[in-house]
Design a protein around this motif. Structure first.
Motif, PDB file in Angstrom:
ATOM      1  N   ARG A  51      -0.634  14.844  -9.217  1.00 24.44           N
ATOM      2  CA  ARG A  51      -0.641  14.201  -7.903  1.00 24.44           C
ATOM      3  C   ARG A  51      -1.065  15.139  -6.778  1.00 24.44           C
ATOM      4  O   ARG A  51      -0.697  16.308  -6.766  1.00 24.44           O
ATOM      5  CB  ARG A  51       0.737  13.622  -7.583  1.00 24.44           C
ATOM      6  N   ARG A 107      17.553  -4.981  -3.126  1.00 22.53           N
ATOM      7  CA  ARG A 107      16.950  -6.180  -3.721  1.00 22.53           C
ATOM      8  C   ARG A 107      17.661  -6.519  -5.030  1.00 22.53           C
ATOM      9  O   ARG A 107      17.991  -7.667  -5.310  1.00 22.53           O
ATOM     10  CB  ARG A 107      15.457  -5.908  -3.989  1.00 22.53           C
ATOM     11  N   ASN A 120       3.505  -2.894   4.041  1.00 22.99           N
ATOM     12  CA  ASN A 120       4.235  -1.697   3.661  1.00 22.99           C
ATOM     13  C   ASN A 120       5.277  -2.088   2.618  1.00 22.99           C
ATOM     14  O   ASN A 120       5.517  -3.270   2.392  1.00 22.99           O
ATOM     15  CB  ASN A 120       4.854  -1.053   4.891  1.00 22.99           C
ATOM     16  N   CYS A 121       5.891  -1.050   2.024  1.00 25.75           N
ATOM     17  CA  CYS A 121       6.772  -1.211   0.851  1.00 25.75           C
ATOM     18  C   CYS A 121       7.399  -2.599   0.700  1.00 25.75           C
ATOM     19  O   CYS A 121       8.134  -3.073   1.551  1.00 25.75           O
ATOM     20  CB  CYS A 121       7.875  -0.168   0.885  1.00 25.75           C
ATOM     21  N   LEU A 122       7.118  -3.245  -0.407  1.00 25.72           N
ATOM     22  CA  LEU A 122       7.656  -4.572  -0.694  1.00 25.72           C
ATOM     23  C   LEU A 122       8.931  -4.495  -1.531  1.00 25.72           C
ATOM     24  O   LEU A 122       9.492  -5.518  -1.912  1.00 25.72           O
ATOM     25  CB  LEU A 122       6.616  -5.419  -1.430  1.00 25.72           C
ATOM     26  N   GLY A 123       9.380  -3.285  -1.843  1.00 24.43           N
ATOM     27  CA  GLY A 123      10.613  -3.150  -2.628  1.00 24.43           C
ATOM     28  C   GLY A 123      10.426  -3.486  -4.095  1.00 24.43           C
ATOM     29  O   GLY A 123      11.327  -4.002  -4.749  1.00 24.43           O
ATOM     30  N   MET A 124       9.227  -3.225  -4.615  1.00 21.22           N
ATOM     31  CA  MET A 124       8.930  -3.503  -6.031  1.00 21.22           C
ATOM     32  C   MET A 124       8.369  -2.239  -6.688  1.00 21.22           C
ATOM     33  O   MET A 124       7.578  -2.328  -7.630  1.00 21.22           O
ATOM     34  CB  MET A 124       7.873  -4.607  -6.112  1.00 21.22           C
ATOM     35  N   CYS A 125       8.803  -1.081  -6.159  1.00 18.24           N
ATOM     36  CA  CYS A 125       8.189   0.195  -6.515  1.00 18.24           C
ATOM     37  C   CYS A 125       8.262   0.498  -8.010  1.00 18.24           C
ATOM     38  O   CYS A 125       7.468   1.259  -8.534  1.00 18.24           O
ATOM     39  CB  CYS A 125       8.866   1.322  -5.754  1.00 18.24           C
ATOM     40  N   ASP A 126       9.247  -0.091  -8.708  1.00 23.40           N
ATOM     41  CA  ASP A 126       9.362   0.175 -10.145  1.00 23.40           C
ATOM     42  C   ASP A 126       8.456  -0.744 -10.952  1.00 23.40           C
ATOM     43  O   ASP A 126       8.359  -0.598 -12.160  1.00 23.40           O
ATOM     44  CB  ASP A 126      10.823   0.019 -10.612  1.00 23.40           C
ATOM     45  N   GLN A 127       7.801  -1.697 -10.291  1.00 20.52           N
ATOM     46  CA  GLN A 127       6.969  -2.666 -11.009  1.00 20.52           C
ATOM     47  C   GLN A 127       5.635  -2.876 -10.323  1.00 20.52           C
ATOM     48  O   GLN A 127       5.134  -3.989 -10.231  1.00 20.52           O
ATOM     49  CB  GLN A 127       7.690  -4.020 -11.089  1.00 20.52           C
ATOM     50  N   GLU A 130       0.557   2.681  -4.800  1.00 15.01           N
ATOM     51  CA  GLU A 130      -0.724   3.388  -4.790  1.00 15.01           C
ATOM     52  C   GLU A 130      -0.899   4.194  -6.077  1.00 15.01           C
ATOM     53  O   GLU A 130      -1.961   4.180  -6.698  1.00 15.01           O
ATOM     54  CB  GLU A 130      -0.803   4.314  -3.567  1.00 15.01           C
ATOM     55  N   MET A 131       0.173   4.839  -6.510  1.00 14.87           N
ATOM     56  CA  MET A 131       0.088   5.654  -7.724  1.00 14.87           C
ATOM     57  C   MET A 131      -0.071   4.790  -8.971  1.00 14.87           C
ATOM     58  O   MET A 131      -0.455   5.272 -10.026  1.00 14.87           O
ATOM     59  CB  MET A 131       1.341   6.535  -7.865  1.00 14.87           C
ATOM     60  N   ARG A 186      15.254  -9.046   5.104  1.00 14.73           N
ATOM     61  CA  ARG A 186      13.862  -8.748   5.469  1.00 14.73           C
ATOM     62  C   ARG A 186      12.933  -9.889   5.048  1.00 14.73           C
ATOM     63  O   ARG A 186      13.133 -10.528   4.003  1.00 14.73           O
ATOM     64  CB  ARG A 186      13.406  -7.418   4.874  1.00 14.73           C
ATOM     65  N   THR A 232      12.577   2.264  -1.859  1.00  7.97           N
ATOM     66  CA  THR A 232      13.932   1.729  -2.035  1.00  7.97           C
ATOM     67  C   THR A 232      13.878   0.282  -2.477  1.00  7.97           C
ATOM     68  O   THR A 232      13.188  -0.527  -1.876  1.00  7.97           O
ATOM     69  CB  THR A 232      14.729   1.797  -0.720  1.00  7.97           C
ATOM     70  N   PHE A 233      14.618  -0.048  -3.521  1.00  9.46           N
ATOM     71  CA  PHE A 233      14.692  -1.442  -3.952  1.00  9.46           C
ATOM     72  C   PHE A 233      16.042  -1.791  -4.561  1.00  9.46           C
ATOM     73  O   PHE A 233      16.222  -2.852  -5.130  1.00  9.46           O
ATOM     74  CB  PHE A 233      13.552  -1.783  -4.931  1.00  9.46           C
ATOM     75  N   PRO A 282      11.263   3.732 -14.875  1.00  9.49           N
ATOM     76  CA  PRO A 282      11.595   3.447 -13.480  1.00  9.49           C
ATOM     77  C   PRO A 282      12.572   2.275 -13.380  1.00  9.49           C
ATOM     78  O   PRO A 282      12.678   1.481 -14.318  1.00  9.49           O
ATOM     79  CB  PRO A 282      10.240   3.064 -12.867  1.00  9.49           C
ATOM     80  N   SER A 339      11.211   5.483  -8.824  1.00 16.54           N
ATOM     81  CA  SER A 339       9.837   5.053  -9.088  1.00 16.54           C
ATOM     82  C   SER A 339       8.916   6.267  -9.147  1.00 16.54           C
ATOM     83  O   SER A 339       9.350   7.392  -8.938  1.00 16.54           O
ATOM     84  CB  SER A 339       9.369   4.068  -8.011  1.00 16.54           C
ATOM     85  N   ASN A 360      -0.149   9.094   3.157  1.00  8.39           N
ATOM     86  CA  ASN A 360       0.383   7.741   2.963  1.00  8.39           C
ATOM     87  C   ASN A 360       1.624   7.518   3.839  1.00  8.39           C
ATOM     88  O   ASN A 360       1.762   6.486   4.499  1.00  8.39           O
ATOM     89  CB  ASN A 360       0.713   7.546   1.473  1.00  8.39           C
ATOM     90  N   TYR A 362      11.668 -10.412   1.563  1.00 10.76           N
ATOM     91  CA  TYR A 362      12.579 -10.896   0.528  1.00 10.76           C
ATOM     92  C   TYR A 362      12.903 -12.384   0.700  1.00 10.76           C
ATOM     93  O   TYR A 362      13.942 -12.855   0.216  1.00 10.76           O
ATOM     94  CB  TYR A 362      13.894 -10.103   0.535  1.00 10.76           C
ATOM     95  N   ARG A 371       0.825  -1.210   0.000  1.00 13.77           N
ATOM     96  CA  ARG A 371       0.000   0.000   0.000  1.00 13.77           C
ATOM     97  C   ARG A 371       0.859   1.259   0.000  1.00 13.77           C
ATOM     98  O   ARG A 371       0.371   2.353   0.254  1.00 13.77           O
ATOM     99  CB  ARG A 371      -0.909   0.002   1.208  1.00 13.77           C
ATOM    100  N   THR A 372       2.161   1.117  -0.226  1.00 15.48           N
ATOM    101  CA  THR A 372       3.013   2.302  -0.192  1.00 15.48           C
ATOM    102  C   THR A 372       2.824   3.142  -1.459  1.00 15.48           C
ATOM    103  O   THR A 372       2.317   2.647  -2.457  1.00 15.48           O
ATOM    104  CB  THR A 372       4.469   1.887   0.090  1.00 15.48           C
ATOM    105  N   ILE A 373       3.250   4.390  -1.360  1.00 14.66           N
ATOM    106  CA  ILE A 373       2.852   5.405  -2.332  1.00 14.66           C
ATOM    107  C   ILE A 373       3.102   5.024  -3.799  1.00 14.66           C
ATOM    108  O   ILE A 373       2.254   5.266  -4.656  1.00 14.66           O
ATOM    109  CB  ILE A 373       3.516   6.766  -1.969  1.00 14.66           C
ATOM    110  N   SER A 374       4.262   4.400  -4.097  1.00 14.63           N
ATOM    111  CA  SER A 374       4.535   4.099  -5.508  1.00 14.63           C
ATOM    112  C   SER A 374       3.528   3.097  -6.056  1.00 14.63           C
ATOM    113  O   SER A 374       3.077   3.217  -7.199  1.00 14.63           O
ATOM    114  CB  SER A 374       5.955   3.561  -5.683  1.00 14.63           C
TER     115      SER A 374
END
Ligand SMILES: Cc1cc2nc3c(=O)[nH]c(=O)nc-3n(C[C@H](O)[C@H](O)[C@H](O)COP(=O)(O)O)c2cc1C
Ligand code: SF4
Lengths: 173, 396
Positions: B304, B83, A123-130, A89-90, B114, B79-80, B241, B235, B312, B117, A84-87
């Motif tokens: 936005r 990963r 919260n953020c799963l670290g996949m914000c670019d996808q 969400e957008m 984490r 942050t990723f 991205p 992102s 958020n 992951y 549900r983190t912002i990236s």
């Protein structure tokens, strides 16, 4: 829980803790092991872990309640965690959320009556670019769309069905 | 123009595997510390503490046991890049940890990965096994007598605050992930009370690279105070991205051009705990001395709603606060309530000012970095987008 099941759980925990050094630093790995196998950590399991590590069960409860991946109540076989983190969400996570609720017939925070699915936010799963991204147990799904939700759930149901059948057969034997 | 997440174009791909470890063993501890000091490398996890200083302190500490901990708890929203490193350059990261073990005199390394992951764990265990087989882990590494080091992986369990180094150590010890008072610092009193270096995934990968290419090479990239290269996680509203490698000191403008994010109205740099940078400040530099970051860059296009962004982030902090201290536990709830008032269009200017002053108090009075940085995004959004967030009509 049957006495024999309890004995088995106790001996499992004891073996696990010994393998991991036998001190307090084995606590979280032990709890993760129980969580993964039984989908939650029962009061009995907490007591057994406490006995094994020679600490107060409240210490164990304190740890279980702190971490969001450890639960004291039963979860579904498949825990779905939607980011549900912002990236995300957008990128349209709200529509995916609605579709998940529609297809499962439950709200976030609930488990389906057959014990197959639990629906949660993460919260953020670290996949914000996808995004939008979600975890189904340990597996990650990216760029999820409302249409894809059905296929993902169907894939889980097939595994769950096979699992349930297997259990039934074990009972017959 | 760069393409996103292209592993082969990155510096890490050009480093000969285990060359750094060999050179480290030849040069000795002091040689490694000298090279790191020359490079000016600062921690890539966000706080930007000089790596050579941290390692020097741990190397100088007297104890029979010391530990090397890799912080792979990457939980900062946006942050990723860790990963990506874990998936593409795990070997280099493990090599950096091994160099760490050699330098400070530790025999055990722990990766705190984490829980989110978990799917990367199998791959990491395979790489570790290969390293053990190649005698790059275990006893008398590279034939050097007494150089013993091995690495294990411990899983996190879904708590952002465990990325804070002392909370991480608590978690490793089987406790609730509640940050400790600092000092004492982990280099002195860390895991099980022994000297411990905690570093970010990317920091370890740069250490190995610097030992191969030299501290001088690294120092000449970037700015005087922020040397070298850095991975960025991009992102939001951009065309391309992904993960990028840029020199430190790149301006926001330059970065946006590289990733196809021209026309943005704001950029959140440093994740939820970072700052929201307004378009008028896009000529500023991303560097420890200007806008610091662990690499998270979230881009917001014209359409936005910045209040939704603040909301958020605050929901995130309300949930992730460990609850140990009042400014953070209650403060974030109050700020979130404030945002909800703003949403409904019924927050007076007087109350908004009070909220900002509360935010400033949280920055000073919170016990750890989570509480100290949690009001940043709210404060910068209120400052730069006041006309956008005040006097709204309530959405029914
Ligand atoms: C709330 C909070 C979360 C953090 N999360 C991380 C994280 O996920 N990864 C990380 O490397 N550092 C994180 N840090 C910073 C660590 O405390 C620590 O400074 C860092 O691991 C040191 O490594 P470095 O010097 O190599 O950057 C976090 C700090 C705070 C206050
Ligand atoms: S600032 Fe927040 S996260 Fe940090 S110790 Fe206080 S309550 Fe816990």
């Amino acid at each position: 829980m049957l006495i024999t099941e309890r004995d088995q759980l106790r001996s499992e925990i004891s073996q696990f803790v010994k393998k991991h050094g036998g001190d307090r630093s084995a606590l979280i790995p032990a709890l993760q092991y129980i969580q993964q196998k039984y989908t939650y950590i029962s009061e009995f399991a907490m007591q057994a872990v406490a006995d094994e590590l020679d600490i107060h069960p409240v210490e164990v409860y304190g740890v279980v309640s702190f971490y969001s991946f450890l639960d004291c109540r039963p979860k579904g076989r498949f825990v779905i965690r939607l980011c549900r983190t912002i990236s995300c969400e957008m990128q349209g996570k709200d529509r995916v959320a609605r579709q998940l609720e529609n297809d499962l017939g439950i709200k976030f925070g609930q488990t389906t009556p057959d014990g197959a699915f639990t629906l949660e936010y993460a919260n953020c799963l670290g996949m914000c670019d996808q995004g939008p991204a979600m975890l189904v147990n340990d597996q990650i799904f990216s760029k999820v769309t409302p249409e894809k939700v059905h296929d993902i759930l169907q894939g889980c149901r097939q595994v769950f069905g096979a699992h349930a059948m297997q259990r039934k057969e074990e009972h017959i034997i | 123009m760069k393409t996103p997440s292209d592993r082969n174009s990155m510096t890490f791909a050009s480093i000969t595997p285990n060359e750094g470890l060999k050179i480290a063993v030849e040069k000795g501890r002091m040689g490694v510390l000298g090279e790191l000091s020359e490079s000016g490398l600062k921690g890539r996890g966000g706080a930007g503490f000089p790596t050579s200083v941290k390692w020097n302190l741990a190397a100088a500490a007297h104890d029979t046991k010391k530990y090397v901990v890799c912080n792979a708890d990457e939980g900062e929203p946006g942050t990723f890049k860790d990963r990506f490193i874990l998936a593409e350059f795990a070997d280099l990261m493990f090599e950096g940890m091994t160099i760490g073990g050699f330098t400070i005199g530790a025999a055990e390394g722990i990766v705190y990965l984490r829980g989110e992951y978990t799917y990367l764990r199998g791959h990491l265990e395979t790489v570790l096994e290969q390293r053990r087989k190649a005698k790059l882990l275990g006893k008398n590494i590279l034939g050097k007598k007494g150089f013993n080091f091995d690495i294990r992986i411990q899983m996190g369990a879904g708590a952002y605050v465990c990325g804070e180094e002392t909370a991480l150590i608590e978690s490793l010890e089987g406790q609730r992930g509640e940050p400790r008072n600092r000092p004492p610092f982990p280099v002195d009193t860390g895991f099980m009370g022994h000297p411990t270096i905690v570093n970010n995934v990317e920091t370890f990968a740069w250490v190995a690279s610097i030992i191969v290419k030299g501290g001088k090479w690294f120092k000449h990239i970037g700015t005087e105070k922020s040397t070298g290269l850095k991975l960025f996680s991009i992102s939001g509203d951009v065309e391309r991205p992904g993960v990028y490698e840029f020199p430190m000191g790149i301006t926001v403008d330059q970065l946006l051009r590289e990733v196809g994010g021209e026309g943005a109205k704001a950029v959140q740099i440093g994740g939820a705990s970072g700052h929201c940078v307004h378009q008028k400040d896009f000529s500023r530099k991303i560097a420890y001395e200007d806008i610091p970051t662990g690499g998270s860059v979230i881009v917001f296009g014209r359409q936005r709603d910045m209040l939704a962004v603040a909301k958020n982030f605050l929901e995130f902090f309300v949930e992730e606060s460990c609850g140990q201290c009042t400014p953070c536990r209650i403060g974030n709830e109050k700020l979130l309530e404030g945002v909800e008032l703003l949403e409904k269009g019924c927050c007076s200017m007087k109350y908004l000012r009070e909220l900002c002053s509360l935010g400033e108090t949280m920055q000073i009075a919170s016990k750890c970095g989570l509480g100290q940085s949690s009001p940043n995004a709210f404060l910068s959004i209120v400052k730069h987008f006041q006309d956008e967030i005040m006097g709204r009509t309530a959405i029914e």
